[in-house]
Design a protein around this motif. Structure first.
Motif, PDB file in Angstrom:
ATOM      1  N   GLY A   1       0.827  -1.196   0.000  1.00  0.00           N
ATOM      2  CA  GLY A   1       0.000   0.000   0.000  1.00  0.00           C
ATOM      3  C   GLY A   1       0.858   1.240   0.000  1.00  0.00           C
ATOM      4  N   ASN A   2       0.651   2.119   0.976  1.00  0.00           N
ATOM      5  CA  ASN A   2       1.408   3.358   1.087  1.00  0.00           C
ATOM      6  C   ASN A   2       2.487   3.261   2.149  1.00  0.00           C
ATOM      7  N   ASP A   3       2.861   1.984   2.529  1.00  0.00           N
ATOM      8  CA  ASP A   3       3.847   1.821   3.594  1.00  0.00           C
ATOM      9  C   ASP A   3       5.172   2.461   3.236  1.00  0.00           C
ATOM     10  N   HIS A   4       5.549   2.374   1.958  1.00  0.00           N
ATOM     11  CA  HIS A   4       6.846   2.920   1.573  1.00  0.00           C
ATOM     12  C   HIS A   4       6.723   4.415   1.285  1.00  0.00           C
ATOM     13  N   LYS A   5       7.274   5.196   2.181  1.00  0.00           N
ATOM     14  CA  LYS A   5       7.322   6.642   1.985  1.00  0.00           C
ATOM     15  C   LYS A   5       8.788   7.044   2.041  1.00  0.00           C
ATOM     16  N   PRO A   6       9.334   7.549   0.930  1.00  0.00           N
ATOM     17  CA  PRO A   6      10.759   7.862   0.903  1.00  0.00           C
ATOM     18  C   PRO A   6      11.219   8.733   2.058  1.00  0.00           C
ATOM     19  N   HIS A   7      10.379   9.698   2.499  1.00  0.00           N
ATOM     20  CA  HIS A   7      10.848  10.601   3.543  1.00  0.00           C
ATOM     21  C   HIS A   7      10.984   9.913   4.891  1.00  0.00           C
ATOM     22  N   ASN A   8      10.550   8.642   4.993  1.00  0.00           N
ATOM     23  CA  ASN A   8      10.736   7.894   6.242  1.00  0.00           C
ATOM     24  C   ASN A   8      12.146   7.331   6.360  1.00  0.00           C
ATOM     25  N   HIS A   9      12.932   7.409   5.305  1.00  0.00           N
ATOM     26  CA  HIS A   9      14.235   6.757   5.282  1.00  0.00           C
ATOM     27  C   HIS A   9      15.351   7.773   5.037  1.00  0.00           C
ATOM     28  N   TYR A  10      16.427   7.617   5.819  1.00  0.00           N
ATOM     29  CA  TYR A  10      17.657   8.373   5.593  1.00  0.00           C
ATOM     30  C   TYR A  10      18.567   7.575   4.675  1.00  0.00           C
ATOM     31  N   LEU A  11      19.183   8.229   3.720  1.00  0.00           N
ATOM     32  CA  LEU A  11      20.202   7.622   2.887  1.00  0.00           C
ATOM     33  C   LEU A  11      21.500   8.393   3.092  1.00  0.00           C
ATOM     34  N   VAL A  12      22.539   7.699   3.507  1.00  0.00           N
ATOM     35  CA  VAL A  12      23.839   8.316   3.739  1.00  0.00           C
ATOM     36  C   VAL A  12      24.755   7.949   2.572  1.00  0.00           C
ATOM     37  N   VAL A  13      25.185   8.957   1.829  1.00  0.00           N
ATOM     38  CA  VAL A  13      26.034   8.761   0.649  1.00  0.00           C
ATOM     39  C   VAL A  13      27.478   9.067   1.020  1.00  0.00           C
ATOM     40  N   VAL A  14      28.374   8.113   0.743  1.00  0.00           N
ATOM     41  CA  VAL A  14      29.802   8.308   1.015  1.00  0.00           C
ATOM     42  C   VAL A  14      30.555   8.123  -0.297  1.00  0.00           C
ATOM     43  N   GLU A  15      31.120   9.206  -0.794  1.00  0.00           N
ATOM     44  CA  GLU A  15      31.814   9.214  -2.095  1.00  0.00           C
ATOM     45  C   GLU A  15      32.839  10.332  -2.081  1.00  0.00           C
TER      46      GLU A  15
END
Length: 371
Positions: free
Chosen positions: A246-260
């Protein structure tokens, strides 16, 4: 004199190996940045004319990446740099990963790419990276040369062999050409067709390294079917499939840490993830990421492997020991690293240049998976 000649040959081989490795990294990095910039241009809702130009640029970048991969692959084969590491693989999972890799190109060309398999889950004994390359080459060959509107991936058991099939409904291949179709630099098509004539030669070489064989059947006007036969194996356990709940996946609920450590690459990865709705933090080193890691339960690491100081692998181990992340995606231009998913570490490994659709699919898998 024999000893001197042997040493000179070894030194020359080592020099070529270093050259191929450096060329792979240094050529893939700008392609990676271009691919990410084009993804951001597409997401900004450009006018029709400019959107068409971006689409043509994407096709050119994909074409150049395929050419580069073919040249590097044939160079590694000639230098004896490829040593298969066979293990049990799920045939269905292998085909799903191919579909994820090639769907973007297929959609741009208006080609339907489908997986068709009617049998119970089957396994194959193969090197995951080499098998991925084999099937990807076959699908790309069909996209580039067959004029097909539909390409299907399938698999079936035949005695002690697991047979993968890549079938298209395109223009077919003349019978006089079938005997040479797997020869290096042989091109079945017009002079302006893309490619160097190496893709199918690489398919034959890599399949042979994995104790398999390949063949093709075709009639003009009736499409073509390429088959790759490899030793069958018991099917390994499949990861629990992720489902869009359903609508369980909301991108703003997740942090993404980029290391480059490459500034421009880091910027465009962060821009791409932000445009998809995620909260993003970017760092140039693993040490910075560890020191400033967000205190959030749903955090995913997206890191280059080769970093100054602590490597991406070491960073992942450090964070796993601290139970500080939901999952991880490691990225590299070194195709010697096996691309795919490690369920034990909840880790995806992807190659540069990044295919945005595949990066997004990996993120969705990690955020939905219940492994």
């Amino acid at each position: 004199m024999l000893e001197v000649s042997r040493r000179q040959a070894e030194q020359e081989s080592q020099r070529k190996t270093r050259l191929i490795t450096v060329a792979s990294h240094d050529l893939r990095q700008p392609l990676n940045i271009i691919s990410l910039i084009l993804e951001n241009l597409t997401s900004n809702g450009l006018p029709e004319q400019q959107a068409g130009l971006v689409s043509r640029l994407k096709i050119s970048v994909t074409h150049f990446n395929n050419l580069l991969a073919s040249v590097l692959d044939i160079s590694r084969l000639q230098e004896g740099m490829i040593t298969p590491e066979a293990r049990k693989l799920s045939a269905l999972e292998v085909m799903q990963q191919i579909a994820e890799t090639c769907t973007d190109q297929a959609q741009r060309q208006g080609v339907e790419l489908a997986i068709e398999t009617t049998q119970q889950p089957a396994g194959v004994m193969a090197d995951p990276q080499l098998l991925h390359r084999v099937l990807q080459n076959l699908v790309v060959n069909a996209l580039d040369h067959s004029n097909a509107t539909r390409i299907t991936l399938g698999s079936s058991l035949s005695g002690q062999q697991l047979v993968f099939e890549v079938t298209d409904n395109g223009k077919g291949i003349d019978q006089s050409m079938l005997a040479r179709i797997f020869d290096p630099f042989y091109r079945n098509g017009r002079r302006d067709d893309p490619g160097l004539g190496l893709g199918l030669a690489i398919v034959r070489e890599l399949t042979g390294l994995m104790s398999g064989h390949c063949e093709v059947t075709s009639q003009p006007g009736q499409g073509a079917c390429f088959r790759v036969s490899l030793p069958a194996a018991s099917a390994p356990p499949m990861p629990v499939p992720h489902q869009a709940r359903g609508n369980d996946h909301k991108p703003h609920n997740h942090y993404l840490v980029v290391v480059e450590d490459h500034h421009e690459a880091r910027h465009w990865v962060c821009q791409t993830l932000t445009s998809w709705g995620y909260r993003v933090m970017g760092f140039a080193t693993a040490e910075q990421a560890v020191a400033q890691w967000p205190d959030q339960p749903d955090t995913i690491l997206v890191s280059d492997i080769h970093l100054p100081g602590m490597s991406g692998h070491c960073l992942l181990d450090t964070l796993l020991a601290r139970s500080s992340l939901t999952g991880a995606i490691l990225i590299t231009a070194n195709t010697a690293h096996i691309q795919g998913y490690d369920s034990a570490q909840r880790l995806w490994l992807l190659h540069k240049p990044l295919v945005p659709m595949r990066l997004r699919a990996a993120i969705l898998h990690l955020t939905h998976s219940t492994d």
